[in-house]
Motif scaffolding. Structure first.
Motif, mmCIF file in Angstrom:
data_model
loop_
_atom_site.group_PDB
_atom_site.id
_atom_site.type_symbol
_atom_site.label_atom_id
_atom_site.label_comp_id
_atom_site.label_asym_id
_atom_site.label_seq_id
_atom_site.Cartn_x
_atom_site.Cartn_y
_atom_site.Cartn_z
ATOM 1 N N GLU A 62 5.794 -8.886 9.988
ATOM 2 C CA GLU A 62 5.271 -8.547 8.807
ATOM 3 C C GLU A 62 4.592 -7.159 8.586
ATOM 4 O OE1 GLU A 62 4.014 -10.843 5.973
ATOM 5 O OE2 GLU A 62 5.824 -11.836 6.605
ATOM 6 N N ASN A 63 4.039 -6.941 9.757
ATOM 7 C CA ASN A 63 3.540 -5.324 9.743
ATOM 8 C C ASN A 63 4.465 -4.272 9.809
ATOM 9 O OD1 ASN A 63 0.478 -5.526 9.706
ATOM 10 N ND2 ASN A 63 0.546 -6.984 11.379
ATOM 11 N N GLU A 64 5.513 -4.548 10.508
ATOM 12 C CA GLU A 64 6.645 -3.658 10.437
ATOM 13 C C GLU A 64 7.330 -3.524 9.218
ATOM 14 O OE1 GLU A 64 8.203 -4.630 15.034
ATOM 15 O OE2 GLU A 64 9.514 -5.257 13.409
ATOM 16 N N ASP A 65 7.408 -4.737 8.204
ATOM 17 C CA ASP A 65 7.949 -4.308 7.007
ATOM 18 C C ASP A 65 6.915 -3.794 6.092
ATOM 19 O OD1 ASP A 65 10.106 -5.953 7.794
ATOM 20 O OD2 ASP A 65 9.512 -7.917 7.144
ATOM 21 N N ALA A 66 5.624 -4.166 6.337
ATOM 22 C CA ALA A 66 4.554 -3.674 5.323
ATOM 23 C C ALA A 66 4.336 -1.860 5.771
ATOM 24 C CB ALA A 66 3.403 -4.108 5.820
ATOM 25 N N LEU A 67 4.589 -1.637 6.943
ATOM 26 C CA LEU A 67 4.547 -0.129 7.312
ATOM 27 C C LEU A 67 6.123 0.511 6.590
ATOM 28 C CD1 LEU A 67 3.168 2.113 8.858
ATOM 29 C CD2 LEU A 67 4.690 1.534 10.481
ATOM 30 N N ALA A 68 7.271 0.032 6.651
ATOM 31 C CA ALA A 68 8.336 0.424 5.922
ATOM 32 C C ALA A 68 8.011 0.557 4.441
ATOM 33 C CB ALA A 68 9.473 -0.557 6.209
ATOM 34 N N GLU A 69 7.487 -0.470 3.994
ATOM 35 C CA GLU A 69 7.052 -0.393 2.436
ATOM 36 C C GLU A 69 5.955 0.707 2.198
ATOM 37 O OE1 GLU A 69 5.555 -3.560 -0.707
ATOM 38 O OE2 GLU A 69 6.802 -4.482 1.089
ATOM 39 N N ILE A 70 5.104 1.049 3.055
ATOM 40 C CA ILE A 70 4.248 1.916 2.789
ATOM 41 C C ILE A 70 5.052 3.318 2.763
ATOM 42 C CG2 ILE A 70 2.147 3.340 3.843
ATOM 43 C CD1 ILE A 70 1.132 0.353 4.599
ATOM 44 N N LYS A 71 5.900 3.359 3.600
ATOM 45 C CA LYS A 71 6.496 4.681 3.890
ATOM 46 C C LYS A 71 7.340 5.137 2.676
ATOM 47 C CE LYS A 71 9.112 7.214 7.115
ATOM 48 N NZ LYS A 71 10.384 7.186 8.223
ATOM 49 N N ALA A 72 8.076 3.928 2.211
ATOM 50 C CA ALA A 72 9.048 3.837 1.088
ATOM 51 C C ALA A 72 8.153 4.311 -0.306
ATOM 52 C CB ALA A 72 9.843 2.808 1.090
ATOM 53 N N SER A 73 7.009 3.939 -0.207
ATOM 54 C CA SER A 73 6.345 4.046 -1.579
ATOM 55 C C SER A 73 5.955 5.598 -1.880
ATOM 56 C CB SER A 73 4.700 3.353 -1.473
ATOM 57 O OG SER A 73 4.128 3.902 -0.579
ATOM 58 N N GLY A 74 6.092 6.495 -0.775
ATOM 59 C CA GLY A 74 5.787 7.932 -0.781
ATOM 60 C C GLY A 74 4.367 8.324 -1.228
ATOM 61 N N LYS A 75 3.583 7.109 -1.293
ATOM 62 C CA LYS A 75 2.130 7.600 -1.666
ATOM 63 C C LYS A 75 1.143 8.269 -0.701
ATOM 64 C CE LYS A 75 2.146 4.945 -5.773
ATOM 65 N NZ LYS A 75 2.401 3.382 -6.144
ATOM 66 N N THR A 76 1.631 8.117 0.384
ATOM 67 C CA THR A 76 0.869 8.503 1.627
ATOM 68 C C THR A 76 1.918 9.091 2.664
ATOM 69 O OG1 THR A 76 -0.806 8.016 3.344
ATOM 70 C CG2 THR A 76 0.965 6.589 2.953
ATOM 71 N N THR A 77 1.237 10.024 3.839
ATOM 72 C CA THR A 77 2.112 10.599 4.810
ATOM 73 C C THR A 77 1.761 9.993 6.078
ATOM 74 O OG1 THR A 77 2.136 12.645 3.632
ATOM 75 C CG2 THR A 77 2.749 12.757 5.698
ATOM 76 N N LEU A 78 2.927 9.346 6.878
ATOM 77 C CA LEU A 78 2.572 8.748 7.905
ATOM 78 C C LEU A 78 2.540 9.861 9.258
ATOM 79 C CD1 LEU A 78 4.676 5.515 7.546
ATOM 80 C CD2 LEU A 78 1.955 5.754 7.101
ATOM 81 N N HIS A 79 1.946 9.619 10.209
ATOM 82 C CA HIS A 79 1.910 10.327 11.226
ATOM 83 C C HIS A 79 1.914 9.812 12.647
ATOM 84 C CE1 HIS A 79 0.603 14.005 8.683
ATOM 85 N NE2 HIS A 79 -0.175 13.069 8.241
ATOM 86 N N TYR A 80 2.607 10.193 13.647
ATOM 87 C CA TYR A 80 2.493 9.224 14.881
ATOM 88 C C TYR A 80 2.083 10.567 16.004
ATOM 89 C CZ TYR A 80 5.444 6.076 12.410
ATOM 90 O OH TYR A 80 5.853 4.836 11.489
ATOM 91 N N LEU A 81 1.337 9.876 16.923
ATOM 92 C CA LEU A 81 0.850 10.603 17.776
ATOM 93 C C LEU A 81 1.806 10.921 19.049
ATOM 94 C CD1 LEU A 81 -2.745 8.788 18.588
ATOM 95 C CD2 LEU A 81 -2.202 10.935 17.231
#
Ligand code: LMR
Length: 332
Positions: free
Chosen positions: A273-292
């Motif tokens: 569920e969380n992986e899918d939600a993260l993919a949807e957040i990314k696809a929305s283009g409304k924010t920028t995801l960063h990884y450490l």
């Protein structure tokens, strides 16, 4: 006659939670997240199974999204008996008089989901539930919701990026401490108020899991999210003990069966569920995801390390020793 009625009054007065044999038992189950999250789905699964296994003798009324009570109120309502079942994040247990649960909020404690799941099934989970005894609360299950991300209006990559930011936290003093270690200013706030607080700048940032960001639209009002996995979010499903013990043993067994199956279900879907939600957040283009990077993660861990020493005074040595033993960690 008068004596009989006096006896009846006394019995009813002293057994307020006993139910007439044929009355339908209603369990109000309040929580603060959306239906379309691991906890939301778990609560609905429990409803389905509980009503089935009890042949309709129990009706479960699920109130999602803080629609019945907000965070603090729902804990009070459980103690007063105006709601029977909750599944709060364990970060919110201090008002119940059990600060020890906050040990689970220590940063970088669980290295992955499997480590977390084993810990809660083992001595850590049992020891914490024993602490609830005597508080009028019975712990039934632990439900998973994965690892926290953290966000703000600017990228959060080095500890210095947190300097001076107001960060919403859900209640744990351990989280308060690790955000202070990073130079930010944590602020406790009810979950239902976070979106607006982020939107209007009452707070600059927050931490939460992808499923909560997505369903509350936090990602639409946070320009930058760091997928840091710096702490874990888990729930304890709890009931009012007087209510629970007032049920017949048969009914309790049926409800326990439903809870065990709903727990397996919830914990089996949480990661995906969380992986899918993260993919949807990314696809929305409304924010920028960063990884450490490894170096950045190391810098965060070092900056937050003082929380471990500080936590002894908050949660006590005993639970820290149990965690260290169970997870094979050196804490000092
Ligand atoms: C929060 O308040 O951030 C979370 O505990 C909400 C939840 O229940 O997942």
């Amino acid at each position: 006659m008068r004596i009989l009625s006096l006896v009846c009054t006394v019995v009813v007065a002293f057994v307020p939670w006993a139910f007439p044999a044929d009355a339908q038992v209603v369990i109000k189950f309040s929580h603060v997240v959306a239906n379309d999250t691991p906890k939301g789905k778990g609560a609905l699964k429990f409803k389905e199974l509980a009503e089935k296994y009890t042949d309709g003798k129990v009706r479960i009324e699920v109130y999602p999204n803080s629609s019945l009570f907000k965070d603090k109120e729902e804990i009070e309502a459980l103690q007063l008996g105006s709601v029977q079942m909750l599944a709060p994040s364990t970060a919110k247990f201090a008002p119940l008089g059990v600060k020890e649960f906050e040990a689970l909020d220590l940063p970088w404690l669980f290295k992955d989901d499997a480590t977390y799941a084993a810990a809660m099934k083992g001595e850590i989970g049992t020891w914490l539930f024993n602490k609830l005894k005597g508080k009028g609360i019975t712990g039934l299950a632990y439900w998973d919701n994965g690892f926290h991300m953290v966000s703000a209006g600017r990228p959060l990559l080095a500890p210095a990026d947190f300097q001076g930011l107001k960060i919403r936290i859900s209640g744990s003093k351990v989280a308060d401490q690790y955000f202070r270690n990073l130079g930010s200013i944590p602020q406790i706030m009810a979950f239902s108020e976070v979106y607006q607080a982020l939107q209007t700048g009452v707070v600059d940032g927050c931490e939460n899991t992808p499923s909560n960001y997505l369903t509350q639209k936090f990602h639409e009002v946070q320009k930058h999210i760091t997928v840091s996995s710096h702490a874990h979010l888990q729930y304890a499903v709890i009931v009012n003990s007087k209510f629970w013990n007032g049920l017949s043993a048969d009914m309790r067994a049926q409800l326990e069966r439903a809870m065990n199956e709903a727990t397996d279900y919830t914990n089996s879907i949480a990661t995906k569920e969380n992986e899918d939600a993260l993919a949807e957040i990314k696809a929305s283009g409304k924010t920028t995801l960063h990884y450490l990077s490894d170096d950045q993660r190391k810098a965060w861990r070092e900056a937050m390390a003082p929380t471990y020493v500080w936590a002894k005074g908050r949660v006590g040595q005993e639970i820290l020793d149990i965690i260290a033993k169970e997870l094979n960690l050196t804490m000092n």
